[in-house]
Design a protein around this motif. Structure first.
Motif, PDB file in Angstrom:
ATOM      1  N   GLY A   3       0.622  -1.650   0.122  1.00 61.21           N
ATOM      2  CA  GLY A   3       0.262  -0.097   0.119  1.00 61.21           C
ATOM      3  C   GLY A   3       0.239   1.229  -0.125  1.00 61.21           C
ATOM      4  O   GLY A   3       0.330   2.458  -0.124  1.00 61.21           O
TER       5      GLY A   3
ATOM      6  N   ASN B 140      -9.294  -3.986   0.588  1.00 63.15           N
ATOM      7  CA  ASN B 140      -9.292  -2.972   0.755  1.00 63.15           C
ATOM      8  C   ASN B 140      -9.956  -2.717   1.982  1.00 63.15           C
ATOM      9  O   ASN B 140      -9.367  -1.446   2.866  1.00 63.15           O
TER      10      ASN B 140
ATOM     11  N   HIS C 220     -10.085   2.179  -1.026  1.00 59.37           N
ATOM     12  CA  HIS C 220      -8.424   2.363  -1.061  1.00 59.37           C
ATOM     13  C   HIS C 220      -8.283   1.813  -2.264  1.00 59.37           C
ATOM     14  O   HIS C 220      -6.943   2.642  -2.322  1.00 59.37           O
TER      15      HIS C 220
ATOM     16  N   THR D 214      -4.212   3.931  -5.020  1.00 61.06           N
ATOM     17  CA  THR D 214      -3.474   2.686  -4.756  1.00 61.06           C
ATOM     18  C   THR D 214      -3.300   3.151  -6.828  1.00 61.06           C
ATOM     19  O   THR D 214      -1.780   3.181  -7.021  1.00 61.06           O
TER      20      THR D 214
END
Length: 928
Positions: free
Chosen positions: A286, A402, A411, A415
């Motif tokens: 991440g 996520n 999320h 990314t």
């Protein structure tokens, strides 16, 4: 017409190229519609409606993986995943069969280092059944798991491990894991675990794992398909709402190992091609740089235009495949790249190109075109996954992932933003930060195991082959000379060997402490090579390394020695250094203080180690205190005597004993006596002779027999037993017969004592006997370190062995033949080196043996008769004179020892001082 078509084609092609160039993905245009719910018990629910087909995906993630395992419990997260498919309390049947009956697809469960997930696609009409089954195993599992199921799945997992490791390059993952993470790191063991840990898994472990990590608050359920979000929430609340949230969980923090050096491993496998693998420790899942490394891996190996594929597979055609990927994990990641080298190609050359291409990317970064290509590929992969509602990379998988890792199912947009924002400079900077030469790269090379064949054998294996006739061993002829100052020289010339060994023997040693203070000879000789008037200790050490030489100074009971082992080409310079150490020792105060302190520490160590504790006190009670051999056998002395030593004492020892007329120089190597004498006369000729004191030796006046000297060592798991008495000095009996006698009784592995206490009784790891070397009367001893609860029994066995040897069970012809053969066959190897020949010369000089002693040694051993061995046995072994020294836990052994009819039991400390009588009154009056 053909020309017009060609022009039109080129125009269309150019238009298509321009479209490709101008097209860009926009992550803001990528959206997954979902509703998020949190149940009262903490369970998180994500629902995505997709009405294109009447199916639904149910994906359950638990935020627990192998990194949550305890040391010694590796593989348990994955083992537990298997147990989740074996039925629950209200549906005690196989989960796979249940899903097959309702049309389940894309069904599985997986475990990695950070999470465990369970997923399936089913017709929407079967959603209630799936929610029942998933909730039953989340909330009602333990009552259905018994030992039989645990053993069954343990076996399944172990076979899964075997199957994986049985594949080509199957050991790679285990080697890589252990190399990339230090012991104790949560990622330092594989997900599938170790066999011994899997074998140790118990039902209690199952219960603890379930209660610790399978609570509702540690889970995420993602449901995608032809459903209504609100209805799904009501169903999930109905099925899962009564499940406890579970305990709090400690999450390991980000922990990226930092290696400041490269590491390298090589292994063999039954594979057709060499594999060269590089790996680096990289940022956690991440992180922005984690995404950069995903792009870097694509630049290297994704597609025919990727750098490694294009160079190694397409152009050079030296590799069959190339792989790279960023192995992203929650608290640390690993960037891995490997190449499989085609058979017949040079792996070293391929490795050089492989490394060069990676370094070129690190140093120069990617081109804009490369970066555009891998970004587009990244977006395409993400979007193609959205076509599916379940399975790896599907919508439910992305949402659950996520939410589990980032508490935000959206999320993925962050990314994708990292991907969009990445510039060529960003990629270059990330590569230089994490993949540069100073980041501790790990190299793992797998080499193909050669295809060996076997030959048909005609060997008769029903019996051992007969031994060939042993060759007669040869010992060099000896030459003698004397320098002008009286120094005796003994030379054993051996041609061919590149070394020369010299041992200057002084008639001194620990026995001289009888005239001074215990520990003096040891300290003086240890200090002698620690500095001269010309060189300090470090300069001496440096000179020795440059010359390829070693110099040691030391003492033993009868001698003090200056030893040189050097190369023939550097002999002259080595002799000069040898002479400097001999003639000009400085005995610097700081070196004296250092070595004195080391000797005191050595005494303390001796007084803590069972064998050395016994050896320290033995001489005092065998010889008596008025004897030159009465001090501790190690020669280190006593703490109180060494503490009182001064630099003057050391200087006095040197001035008294280190004289040419008190020494013999024994030399072995490829050198002529004329040349040797000339070199020595030049270096040592001015060394002055002087009178040397004599040491008075009297027979021991102690008459103790069958006395036990006991040293208490609380909590000892073994008792060290040494028993013996004094016997005749060297040369007063046939030494060759004595050596074979000792071998039969206790000198070899198959000796009587060792076979009794080790192989038969299993009370000792090793036991035996010997005659210690000394120029005067010397100890004949037997020894055995035995388990504490067999101390008294071992004394009885040793008594029987000693007594039987000279009474009803003397040495036999078969025993003698065995040890003689062994000795004869060992002789050629015994004199393989100049140092080993020199060792025999030292023995010859020390005991005044004839110059041809070792030339005739082989034939004397061969011709030794049983009668000679029996005669020596009677001269040397006297059971009635044996005294005993035992170091052990007094409280555990004293009662049984007292029943053995010792004449007296005397408790002493580690310096040999009487502490008190253990059971009977002692009249011993000792000074020390």
């Amino acid at each position: 017409m053909k020309q017009s078509l060609a022009i039109i084609f080129l125009v269309l092609l150019g238009t298509h190229y321009m479209v490709a160039q101008n097209f860009e993905f926009n992550p803001n245009d990528i959206n997954i519609a979902y509703e998020r719910f949190v149940l009262p018990n903490g369970l998180k629910l994500l629902v995505h409606e997709d009405h294109k087909a009447p199916i639904v995906a149910v994906n359950v993630w638990y935020h627990v993986g192998s990194k949550n395992e305890k040391p010694g419990k590796s593989g348990f997260a994955h083992l537990f995943e298997h147990l989740m498919f074996n039925g629950s309390e209200n549906f005690n049947d196989d989960y796979f069969q249940a899903l097959e009956r309702i049309g389940g697809t894309d069904l599985n469960g997986t475990t990695n280092s950070d999470r465990t997930n369970y997923f399936q696609n089913v017709p929407v009409s079967a959603l209630d059944q799936v929610l029942f089954l998933e909730s039953d195993r989340m909330g009602h599992l333990l009552g259905a798991i018994d030992q039989e199921k645990l053993d069954e799945q343990r076996g399944v997992v172990q076979n899964e491990k075997r199957q994986g490791e049985n594949q080509p390059y199957g050991r790679q993952r285990n080697l890589l894991t252990k190399a990339m993470y230090p012991k104790g790191h949560p990622y330092s063991w594989t997900v599938i675990g170790e066999m011994e840990d899997l074998n140790a898994a118990s039902l209690e472990d199952v219960q603890e794992w379930f209660k610790s990590y399978y609570g509702a608050a540690n889970a995420v359920i993602a449901i995608a398909g032809d459903v209504d979000s609100k209805q799904v929430y009501q169903k999930v609340l109905s099925y899962f709402g009564d499940i406890p949230s579970g305990p709090t969980i400690i999450r390991p923090k980000v922990d990226i190992p930092n290696f400041d050096h490269d590491r390298y491993d090589v292994y063999e496998d039954r594979v057709p091609e060499t594999r060269i693998l590089f790996a680096w420790n990289t940022p956690q899942y991440g992180a922005r740089e984690d995404i950069h490394l995903d792009l870097i891996s694509s630049i290297l190996t994704n597609g025919k235009n990727s750098r490694l594929y294009k160079k190694l597979v397409y152009e050079d055609q030296t590799a069959s495949s190339v792989v790279s990927y960023q192995g992203s994990s929650e608290i640390a990641s690993t960037f891995i790249s490997w190449v499989n080298v085609k058979a017949g190609e040079d792996p070293d050359k391929v490795q050089a190109v492989f490394e060069s291409e990676i370094n070129r990317l690190v140093n120069e970064g990617p081109t804009e075109r490369e970066l555009e290509r891998v970004k587009a590929d990244y977006y395409a992969g993400f979007l193609k996954g959205l076509e599916r509602i379940g399975g790896f990379g599907g919508i439910s998988d992305k949402l659950a992932s996520n939410e589990t890792y980032f508490d935000d199912a959206d999320h993925f947009k962050t990314t994708l933003g990292f991907v969009q924002e990445a510039t060529a400079d960003d990629i270059k900077n990330t590569a230089q930060k994490w993949l540069s030469k100073d980041k501790g790269k790990y190299t793992l090379i797998c080499k193909p195991f050669p295809e060996y064949t076997i030959e048909k054998s005609s060997v008769d294996r029903s019996k051992l082959p007969e031994l060939g006739a042993p060759k007669v061993s040869k010992f060099p002829e000896l030459e003698r000379a004397k320098l002008s100052n009286g120094l005796d020289i003994v030379l054993a010339k051996r041609k061919g060997a590149p070394t020369v060994v010299m041992n200057l023997m002084f008639d001194a040693g620990y026995k001289t402490d009888f005239l001074t203070s215990a520990g003096t000879a040891s300290l003086a000789m240890n200090l002698m090579d620690e500095g001269t008037k010309n060189l300090d200790a470090l300069e001496i050490s440096e000179q020795l390394q440059l010359l390829g030489a070693d110099i040691y100074t030391y003492s033993s009971q009868d001698n003090s020695n200056l030893y040189l082992n050097t190369l023939k080409p550097s002999l002259d310079a080595s002799i000069d250094l040898f002479a400097d150490v001999l003639l000009n020792p400085s005995f610097e105060q700081n070196e004296f203080d250092r070595l004195k302190n080391e000797q005191i520490n050595a005494i303390k160590r001796e007084k803590s180690q069972p064998f050395s504790m016994a050896l320290r006190v033995m001489n005092k009670y065998l010889y008596g205190e008025d004897h030159p051999y009465s001090n501790p056998y190690s020669g280190t002395g006593y703490e109180k005597t060494v503490e009182k030593l001064t630099r003057k004492d050391v200087q006095k020892f040197y001035d008294t004993w280190i004289k040419p007329n008190n020494a013999t120089l024994v030399v072995s190597g490829d050198i002529d006596m004329i040349d040797l004498k000339a070199k020595l006369e030049k270096s040592l000729g001015k060394w002055k002779r002087a009178n040397v004191p004599s040491i008075p030796f009297n027979r021991s006046k102690l008459n103790s027999k069958n006395t036990l000297y006991l040293i208490d060592r609380p909590e000892s798991q073994q008792s060290v037993i040494i028993a013996g008495h004094l016997t005749k000095k060297y040369g007063d009996v046939s030494e060759i017969a004595l050596e074979q006698m000792v071998s039969i009784l206790g000198g070899n592995f198959t000796s009587r004592i060792n076979m009794n206490l080790r192989e038969d009784k299993h009370w000792a790891y090793g036991a035996g006997g010997l005659v210690l070397g000394a120029k005067e009367e010397r100890p004949f001893i037997v020894y055995a370190p035995v388990q504490t609860d067999k101390s008294a029994e071992s004394v009885t066995e040793l008594r029987n062995e000693i007594s039987d040897f000279v009474t009803n069970r003397p040495a036999t012809q078969a025993e003698l033949d065995k040890v003689k053969t062994n000795q004869v066959l060992k002789l050629p190897g015994q004199w393989e080196t100049n140092a080993s020949v020199n060792g025999s010369l030292v023995n010859l000089v020390k005991y005044g043996l004839p110059d041809d002693y070792y030339q005739k040694y082989d034939s004397k051993v061969r011709n030794l008769s049983l009668e000679e061995v029996l005669d020596v046995s009677k001269e040397v072994v006297h059971p009635e004179e044996v005294n005993w020294f035992i170091v052990g836990d007094r409280a555990k052994i004293i009662d049984n020892l007292d029943a053995l009819n010792f004449e007296e039991i005397i408790e002493i400390d580690a310096d040999g001082n009487p502490v008190k009588s253990a059971l009977k009154k002692t009249q011993v009056d000792l000074k020390n």
